[in-house]
Every structure is written in structure tokens, then in C-alpha cells.
Design a protein around this motif. Sequence first.
Motif, PDB file in Angstrom:
ATOM      1  N   THR A 194      -7.250  -6.286 -12.931  1.00 31.73           N
ATOM      2  CA  THR A 194      -5.814  -6.037 -12.753  1.00 31.73           C
ATOM      3  C   THR A 194      -5.591  -4.847 -11.820  1.00 31.73           C
ATOM      4  OG1 THR A 194      -5.371  -6.887 -14.964  1.00 31.73           O
ATOM      5  CG2 THR A 194      -3.659  -5.518 -13.979  1.00 31.73           C
ATOM      6  N   LEU A 195      -6.349  -3.779 -12.016  1.00 25.26           N
ATOM      7  CA  LEU A 195      -6.178  -2.591 -11.178  1.00 25.26           C
ATOM      8  C   LEU A 195      -6.578  -2.894  -9.728  1.00 25.26           C
ATOM      9  CD1 LEU A 195      -7.462   0.175 -13.644  1.00 25.26           C
ATOM     10  CD2 LEU A 195      -5.114  -0.560 -13.221  1.00 25.26           C
ATOM     11  N   LYS A 196      -7.642  -3.691  -9.578  1.00 24.48           N
ATOM     12  CA  LYS A 196      -8.065  -4.078  -8.232  1.00 24.48           C
ATOM     13  C   LYS A 196      -7.000  -4.973  -7.590  1.00 24.48           C
ATOM     14  CE  LYS A 196     -12.147  -5.742  -5.864  1.00 24.48           C
ATOM     15  NZ  LYS A 196     -13.292  -6.584  -5.940  1.00 24.48           N
ATOM     16  N   ALA A 197      -6.430  -5.862  -8.415  1.00 27.51           N
ATOM     17  CA  ALA A 197      -5.405  -6.782  -7.903  1.00 27.51           C
ATOM     18  C   ALA A 197      -4.197  -6.018  -7.376  1.00 27.51           C
ATOM     19  CB  ALA A 197      -4.971  -7.746  -9.006  1.00 27.51           C
ATOM     20  N   ALA A 198      -3.817  -4.943  -8.057  1.00 24.14           N
ATOM     21  CA  ALA A 198      -2.646  -4.174  -7.614  1.00 24.14           C
ATOM     22  C   ALA A 198      -2.856  -3.676  -6.178  1.00 24.14           C
ATOM     23  CB  ALA A 198      -2.405  -3.001  -8.562  1.00 24.14           C
ATOM     24  N   LYS A 199      -4.058  -3.219  -5.886  1.00 25.96           N
ATOM     25  CA  LYS A 199      -4.351  -2.729  -4.526  1.00 25.96           C
ATOM     26  C   LYS A 199      -4.361  -3.893  -3.525  1.00 25.96           C
ATOM     27  CE  LYS A 199      -7.190   1.320  -5.902  1.00 25.96           C
ATOM     28  NZ  LYS A 199      -6.154   1.991  -6.583  1.00 25.96           N
ATOM     29  N   THR A 200      -4.962  -5.017  -3.928  1.00 23.28           N
ATOM     30  CA  THR A 200      -5.013  -6.187  -3.039  1.00 23.28           C
ATOM     31  C   THR A 200      -3.603  -6.657  -2.688  1.00 23.28           C
ATOM     32  OG1 THR A 200      -7.076  -6.890  -4.068  1.00 23.28           O
ATOM     33  CG2 THR A 200      -5.851  -8.583  -2.861  1.00 23.28           C
ATOM     34  N   VAL A 201      -2.755  -6.734  -3.694  1.00 27.19           N
ATOM     35  CA  VAL A 201      -1.382  -7.222  -3.489  1.00 27.19           C
ATOM     36  C   VAL A 201      -0.601  -6.219  -2.654  1.00 27.19           C
ATOM     37  CG1 VAL A 201       0.759  -7.878  -4.656  1.00 27.19           C
ATOM     38  CG2 VAL A 201      -1.442  -8.565  -5.620  1.00 27.19           C
ATOM     39  N   ARG A 202      -0.803  -4.952  -2.955  1.00 26.01           N
ATOM     40  CA  ARG A 202      -0.116  -3.915  -2.199  1.00 26.01           C
ATOM     41  C   ARG A 202      -0.554  -3.935  -0.726  1.00 26.01           C
ATOM     42  NH1 ARG A 202       4.225  -0.335  -2.534  1.00 26.01           N
ATOM     43  NH2 ARG A 202       3.998   0.912  -0.685  1.00 26.01           N
ATOM     44  N   ASP A 203      -1.857  -4.091  -0.472  1.00 25.78           N
ATOM     45  CA  ASP A 203      -2.356  -4.138   0.908  1.00 25.78           C
ATOM     46  C   ASP A 203      -1.741  -5.308   1.679  1.00 25.78           C
ATOM     47  OD1 ASP A 203      -3.819  -1.916   0.417  1.00 25.78           O
ATOM     48  OD2 ASP A 203      -5.760  -2.944   0.225  1.00 25.78           O
ATOM     49  N   ALA A 204      -1.422  -6.377   0.945  1.00 30.03           N
ATOM     50  CA  ALA A 204      -0.794  -7.541   1.596  1.00 30.03           C
ATOM     51  C   ALA A 204       0.724  -7.362   1.699  1.00 30.03           C
ATOM     52  CB  ALA A 204      -1.126  -8.804   0.802  1.00 30.03           C
ATOM     53  N   ASP A 205       1.211  -6.204   1.253  1.00 29.84           N
ATOM     54  CA  ASP A 205       2.645  -5.887   1.269  1.00 29.84           C
ATOM     55  C   ASP A 205       3.461  -6.892   0.450  1.00 29.84           C
ATOM     56  OD1 ASP A 205       4.673  -4.192   1.920  1.00 29.84           O
ATOM     57  OD2 ASP A 205       5.142  -5.139   3.835  1.00 29.84           O
ATOM     58  N   LYS A 206       2.897  -7.321  -0.696  1.00 25.71           N
ATOM     59  CA  LYS A 206       3.573  -8.307  -1.536  1.00 25.71           C
ATOM     60  C   LYS A 206       3.855  -7.764  -2.946  1.00 25.71           C
ATOM     61  CE  LYS A 206       3.368 -11.590   1.575  1.00 25.71           C
ATOM     62  NZ  LYS A 206       2.643 -12.842   1.616  1.00 25.71           N
TER      63      LYS A 206
END
Length: 288
Positions: A194-206
Amino acid sequence: MNSIQATVNKILTYSCVDGPGNRLVIFLQGCNFSCVTCHNPYTVGLCNHCGDCIPACHANALELIDGQIAFDPSACDQCDACLDICPISASPMVQNISVADILEIARKNKPFLSGITVSGGEATLQLKFVITLFEAIKADSELKSLTCFVDTNGHLGAQSWGRLLPVTDGVMLDIKAFDPALHHGLTGQNNAKTLKAAKTVRDADKLYELRFLVIPGKTDTEAEIDGLTKFALSLGPDIRVRLNAFQHHGVRAEAQGWETMTKTGIDKIAAHLRKAGIPEVITPAFYL
Ligand code: SF4
Ligand code: SF4
């Protein structure tokens, strides 16, 4: 591809709390977390057609046909007795609904909608359906102005995010706790994905918003709020955080004895987050 179906617990044709504007919300059945604080525990399991709920139905809305549970919506008065008795937190009232069916519902309600949100349960467990639905909306001349959002616990691998994010306009991501042991105790799963996902989603600006359930004595501690503050700020200066207040509605027996979260407590934490530099902190509109 529009014939692909999902197991759907519920559809709301109007919601203003599941993303920006008025939204069509599809609640998918099934979850990979087992949260003691879940307000909709009957969305967690997938029915195994055991038939145990049939005698609980006073309206004769349930029967077994060829070993499969059959539900008659016209007889049901929504007493929820079948949900209370199910041993695996499933529902006999789920429906299999296709992408084409959802497009039809969206078309009928289009004048009132800003977008579509897929929630749950855990929406990403039915990833192929979600991706196909979002692709279909974006390819549809009448519906393409609708934004496509996902409400998720983030427990999804990098490859799957790589498929989902290009067709998604926004993600609402729940973080249950920052301490790994506390998170595991609350959900039955670890929080690394979940914590990794937050960064992935944020990097995609979503990343539309982070959501955090505040539970007295558990996630309102200095360590947890400090964890939330630092993590949110690490994602960027314009992060939006929604605080939810723990209440008893629907939660499992163990959590029924826990103290509920007050408006005073939430307001104090919200003020702390704002002072620390988080620009947008949303608090509950009401406390039940
Ligand atoms: S909803 Fe639950 S109790 Fe009813 S048939 Fe399915 S698994 Fe059995
Ligand atoms: S909610 Fe409907 S199907 Fe379930 S027990 Fe009540 S009447 Fe029967």
C-alpha cells in the motif's frame, strides 16, 4: 469485451462522497483485507453457495437452483438477515453485471454525473473488469467526459498498477496504519504494498487523496499521526488527506468495544496536519 462481468454488491447512481462531483459508484464484491473496522463486512467474501442463509430469509427470496444460490429481488425487503448469518462475510444478493450494463446505467444518468467510481470490497480484485470498463467509457463518444476513479486499499503489484493507471483519472487510497504490526492486526495484511502504491500512483499524477481511519488508542497515537504527516508530505506539497472517524456501525464484535472517534479528536489531528504543511485535510461531515 463489454460482455465481461463483475460480481457487484451494490450500485449507487448518485454519490458525492466517492470522489469529485456527483458519481456513479459500483461496489464490487470481495476483499483481500479482513479489517476488523470494516463498515460493510458482507462485501468481503465470495458466496460458496452453501445455502445456510436460505432459512434466515422470511420473504422466500432465496433458494438453491442446481447448487447455486438464486436471489429474487422482487421478494426481498432488505432486512439483511441473510448477511448477518453468512459464515464467510458474503452476500447472496450480489449480481453479475457486465461492462455493457454499467455503460447503459451511466448513459441513463449521464446528465447528473461527473464521473464513475469503482469501490468495494476491494475494486482491484476484479482488475480486468475495471480496466475494460474504464477503457469503454473513454472510447464512448457520449460518456468520455466522465472521469474514472478507483477507491482501493492499494494492495496491488507494480505490473497491475502499470495496466490500471493509464485508464484511471484518480485514485483514492486507504492507509490503515503506518506501523506494520498494527496494520497487520487491523487488516490481516502487511502495509508495504500500500505504501509503495501511494508513491507509484503519485508519480503517475493520479493520487486524488489519501484516506486514513482514526481509531482512538490505535491510529490516533503520536507515532501514527507523525507517520501519516511525514508520509503525506513525502508525496509532495499539494497532497490531500481525508480523515475518517472510527464508529461502530457494521464493525466486527471485537471492534464494537473500542472507543469511537470524536469530532474534537479529529479536529485536533486535522489542525496538526495543516500546521505541518498538508494543504488540504478533509474531515467527516457527520459522526454517527
Ligand atoms: S451468502 Fe453466505 S450463507 Fe448464503 S449461500 Fe452464500 S456463502 Fe452460504
Ligand atoms: S435481505 Fe432479502 S434476501 Fe436477505 S434475508 Fe432479508 S428478505 Fe431475504
